[in-house]
Design a protein around this motif. Structure first.
Motif, PDB file in Angstrom:
ATOM      1  N   ASP A 137       0.469   2.080   4.459  1.00 55.67           N
ATOM      2  CA  ASP A 137       1.431   1.238   3.735  1.00 55.67           C
ATOM      3  C   ASP A 137       0.992  -0.223   3.715  1.00 55.67           C
ATOM      4  N   ASP A 138      -0.294  -0.447   3.514  1.00 53.27           N
ATOM      5  CA  ASP A 138      -0.830  -1.803   3.473  1.00 53.27           C
ATOM      6  C   ASP A 138      -0.384  -2.492   2.186  1.00 53.27           C
ATOM      7  N   PRO A 139       0.317  -3.630   2.262  1.00 46.73           N
ATOM      8  CA  PRO A 139       0.744  -4.307   1.036  1.00 46.73           C
ATOM      9  C   PRO A 139      -0.417  -4.933   0.265  1.00 46.73           C
ATOM     10  N   LEU A 140      -1.616  -4.987   0.884  1.00 41.19           N
ATOM     11  CA  LEU A 140      -2.763  -5.604   0.223  1.00 41.19           C
ATOM     12  C   LEU A 140      -3.726  -4.589  -0.372  1.00 41.19           C
ATOM     13  N   ALA A 141      -3.449  -3.302  -0.194  1.00 39.30           N
ATOM     14  CA  ALA A 141      -4.352  -2.292  -0.761  1.00 39.30           C
ATOM     15  C   ALA A 141      -3.727  -0.916  -0.677  1.00 39.30           C
ATOM     16  N   ALA A 142      -3.727  -0.191  -1.785  1.00 39.75           N
ATOM     17  CA  ALA A 142      -3.285   1.208  -1.778  1.00 39.75           C
ATOM     18  C   ALA A 142      -4.305   2.049  -1.018  1.00 39.75           C
ATOM     19  N   LEU A 143      -3.823   3.073  -0.333  1.00 42.09           N
ATOM     20  CA  LEU A 143      -4.682   3.893   0.518  1.00 42.09           C
ATOM     21  C   LEU A 143      -5.835   4.507  -0.260  1.00 42.09           C
ATOM     22  N   ASP A 144      -5.570   5.000  -1.477  1.00 38.95           N
ATOM     23  CA  ASP A 144      -6.654   5.642  -2.233  1.00 38.95           C
ATOM     24  C   ASP A 144      -7.733   4.646  -2.624  1.00 38.95           C
ATOM     25  N   ARG A 145      -7.366   3.382  -2.822  1.00 38.84           N
ATOM     26  CA  ARG A 145      -8.355   2.355  -3.154  1.00 38.84           C
ATOM     27  C   ARG A 145      -9.245   2.053  -1.941  1.00 38.84           C
ATOM     28  N   VAL A 146      -8.642   2.018  -0.777  1.00 43.01           N
ATOM     29  CA  VAL A 146      -9.418   1.777   0.442  1.00 43.01           C
ATOM     30  C   VAL A 146     -10.347   2.948   0.713  1.00 43.01           C
ATOM     31  N   GLN A 147      -9.856   4.146   0.509  1.00 41.90           N
ATOM     32  CA  GLN A 147     -10.686   5.335   0.724  1.00 41.90           C
ATOM     33  C   GLN A 147     -11.877   5.363  -0.225  1.00 41.90           C
ATOM     34  N   ALA A 148     -11.665   4.932  -1.479  1.00 43.97           N
ATOM     35  CA  ALA A 148     -12.767   4.878  -2.442  1.00 43.97           C
ATOM     36  C   ALA A 148     -13.797   3.834  -2.024  1.00 43.97           C
ATOM     37  N   LEU A 149     -13.328   2.695  -1.526  1.00 43.59           N
ATOM     38  CA  LEU A 149     -14.246   1.659  -1.056  1.00 43.59           C
ATOM     39  C   LEU A 149     -15.063   2.165   0.126  1.00 43.59           C
ATOM     40  N   ALA A 150     -14.408   2.863   1.039  1.00 42.71           N
ATOM     41  CA  ALA A 150     -15.108   3.417   2.198  1.00 42.71           C
ATOM     42  C   ALA A 150     -16.185   4.416   1.768  1.00 42.71           C
ATOM     43  N   ARG A 151     -15.878   5.236   0.789  1.00 42.30           N
ATOM     44  CA  ARG A 151     -16.882   6.190   0.297  1.00 42.30           C
ATOM     45  C   ARG A 151     -18.093   5.455  -0.265  1.00 42.30           C
ATOM     46  N   ASP A 152     -17.849   4.417  -1.042  1.00 42.96           N
ATOM     47  CA  ASP A 152     -18.954   3.656  -1.617  1.00 42.96           C
ATOM     48  C   ASP A 152     -19.797   3.008  -0.528  1.00 42.96           C
ATOM     49  N   TRP A 153     -19.160   2.521   0.511  1.00 48.39           N
ATOM     50  CA  TRP A 153     -19.885   1.862   1.606  1.00 48.39           C
ATOM     51  C   TRP A 153     -20.579   2.858   2.527  1.00 48.39           C
ATOM     52  N   GLY A 154     -20.288   4.153   2.381  1.00 55.52           N
ATOM     53  CA  GLY A 154     -20.840   5.142   3.280  1.00 55.52           C
ATOM     54  C   GLY A 154     -20.189   5.111   4.649  1.00 55.52           C
ATOM     55  N   SER A 155     -18.937   4.664   4.688  1.00 53.52           N
ATOM     56  CA  SER A 155     -18.231   4.489   5.958  1.00 53.52           C
ATOM     57  C   SER A 155     -17.450   5.743   6.348  1.00 53.52           C
ATOM     58  N   ARG A 156     -17.402   6.008   7.638  1.00 54.52           N
ATOM     59  CA  ARG A 156     -16.416   6.947   8.142  1.00 54.52           C
ATOM     60  C   ARG A 156     -15.045   6.275   8.061  1.00 54.52           C
ATOM     61  N   THR A 157     -13.999   7.067   8.101  1.00 58.87           N
ATOM     62  CA  THR A 157     -12.654   6.504   8.006  1.00 58.87           C
ATOM     63  C   THR A 157     -11.775   7.016   9.136  1.00 58.87           C
ATOM     64  N   VAL A 158     -10.801   6.198   9.485  1.00 59.55           N
ATOM     65  CA  VAL A 158      -9.757   6.608  10.414  1.00 59.55           C
ATOM     66  C   VAL A 158      -8.429   6.124   9.846  1.00 59.55           C
ATOM     67  N   ASP A 159      -7.468   7.018   9.757  1.00 55.48           N
ATOM     68  CA  ASP A 159      -6.136   6.710   9.236  1.00 55.48           C
ATOM     69  C   ASP A 159      -5.268   6.247  10.394  1.00 55.48           C
ATOM     70  N   LEU A 160      -4.844   4.995  10.348  1.00 58.60           N
ATOM     71  CA  LEU A 160      -4.036   4.427  11.430  1.00 58.60           C
ATOM     72  C   LEU A 160      -2.552   4.729  11.278  1.00 58.60           C
ATOM     73  N   GLY A 161      -2.178   5.323  10.157  1.00 56.66           N
ATOM     74  CA  GLY A 161      -0.759   5.552   9.907  1.00 56.66           C
ATOM     75  C   GLY A 161      -0.129   4.365   9.198  1.00 56.66           C
ATOM     76  N   ALA A 162       1.177   4.227   9.334  1.00 58.83           N
ATOM     77  CA  ALA A 162       1.912   3.156   8.659  1.00 58.83           C
ATOM     78  C   ALA A 162       1.887   1.899   9.528  1.00 58.83           C
ATOM     79  N   VAL A 163       0.822   1.119   9.388  1.00 55.76           N
ATOM     80  CA  VAL A 163       0.651  -0.089  10.218  1.00 55.76           C
ATOM     81  C   VAL A 163       0.653  -1.359   9.385  1.00 55.76           C
ATOM     82  N   GLY A 164       1.130  -1.274   8.129  1.00 55.23           N
ATOM     83  CA  GLY A 164       1.148  -2.456   7.289  1.00 55.23           C
ATOM     84  C   GLY A 164      -0.256  -3.011   7.109  1.00 55.23           C
ATOM     85  N   HIS A 165      -0.396  -4.328   7.258  1.00 56.08           N
ATOM     86  CA  HIS A 165      -1.715  -4.951   7.126  1.00 56.08           C
ATOM     87  C   HIS A 165      -2.342  -5.222   8.494  1.00 56.08           C
TER      88      HIS A 165
END
Length: 202
Positions: A137-165
Motif C-alpha cells: 500500500d505504498d502511496p508512492l508506487a503501485a505494487l505491480d509497478r515496483v514488481q516490474a521495476l524489480a524484474r527489469d533490474w534483475g532483483s529478487r523481491t520480498v513483500d513486506l505487506g502493508a507498510v506504506g512507504h
C-alpha cells in the motif's frame, strides 16, 4: 564468509530525519557510511550520483548498499555510470517510488524530476545482486509497478505487506528486518554491533 561488507546508506528525497529507520540503522552499524540527505529542494540527479560515488570511494573493501525510496533510483542511475560496481556485494532497495506516475502532494512533480535529470529511470539489469523490498500500500508506487521495476533490474523481491512507504509517517521507526536482509545479501556476514536477525524473522 570472507570479509564483512561495509554498509552504505543512501537516503531518498528527504532531509535528515532522526527517527527514520535508516538513521537508526546507521547507529546500530558504527562502521556504516551514509550519503548525506539530499533534501526535497535539491533534486539534481547527477549530484546524487556523484555523492554515491564519493561515499563509496571513501570505503575500503566490499560494500552492501541500503537505499530507500528515491535513493533506490539514484543507485540505479549510479550503477549505470560507475566503474566501482564490482565492489558492491549487494543492494537492499526498499520501496522504490514510481517517478513515471504523479506522486502525492508534497512530493516533486514529474516536470521537476525531469528537469533534475531523473528520466529516463534506468531499467537495465543491475550489475550486482539486489533485493527490492516492496509494500502493498505504498502511496508512492503501485505494487505491480515496483514488481516490474524489480524484474527489469534483475532483483529478487520480498513483500513486506502493508507498510506504506516504510517511513515514520507509515509507522517506521525501526525496521528490524533490514538487518536480516543485509546479512543475506552479504552472505550472512555484516559489520554490526547488535545481534543480526535470522532470515526467518523477516
Amino acid at each position: 564468509m570472507g570479509t564483512p561488507s561495509t554498509v552504505l546508506i543512501v537516503p531518498g528525497l528527504r532531509d535528515h530525519v532522526a527517527e527514520h529507520w535508516q538513521t537508526l540503522l546507521a547507529a546500530q552499524l558504527p562502521g556504516a557510511h551514509s550519503v548525506p540527505p539530499m533534501g526535497r529542494e535539491a533534486l539534481d540527479c547527477a549530484a546524487r550520483v556523484e555523492a554515491i560515488e564519493q561515499a563509496l570511494s571513501a570505503i575500503v573493501g566490499p560494500v552492501v548498499i541500503v537505499a530507500h525510496s528515491g535513493g533506490c533510483l539514484a543507485v540505479a542511475h549510479w550503477a549505470a555510470q560507475t566503474g566501482q560496481a564490482g565492489r558492491v556485494r549487494g543492494a537492499l532497495l526498499a520501496v522504490p517510488p514510481d517517478f513515471d506516475t504523479p506522486l502525492p502532494a508534497g512530493y516533486p512533480a514529474i516536470d521537476a524530476l525531469r528537469a533534475a535529470g531523473w528520466f529516463p529511470v534506468p531499467r537495465q539489469r543491475l550489475p550486482f545482486p539486489s533485493l527490492v523490498a516492496s509494500s502493498q500500500d505504498d502511496p508512492l508506487a503501485a505494487l505491480d509497478r515496483v514488481q516490474a521495476l524489480a524484474r527489469d533490474w534483475g532483483s529478487r523481491t520480498v513483500d513486506l505487506g502493508a507498510v506504506g512507504h516504510l517511513n515514520p509517517a507509515s509507522g517506521f521507526g525501526e525496521w528490524p528486518q533490514a538487518m536480516a536482509l543485509i546479512a543475506a545479501l552479504d552472505g550472512g556476514s555484516v559489520q554490526a554491533t547488535g545481534r543480526a536477525l535470522s532470515a526467518s524473522s523477516c
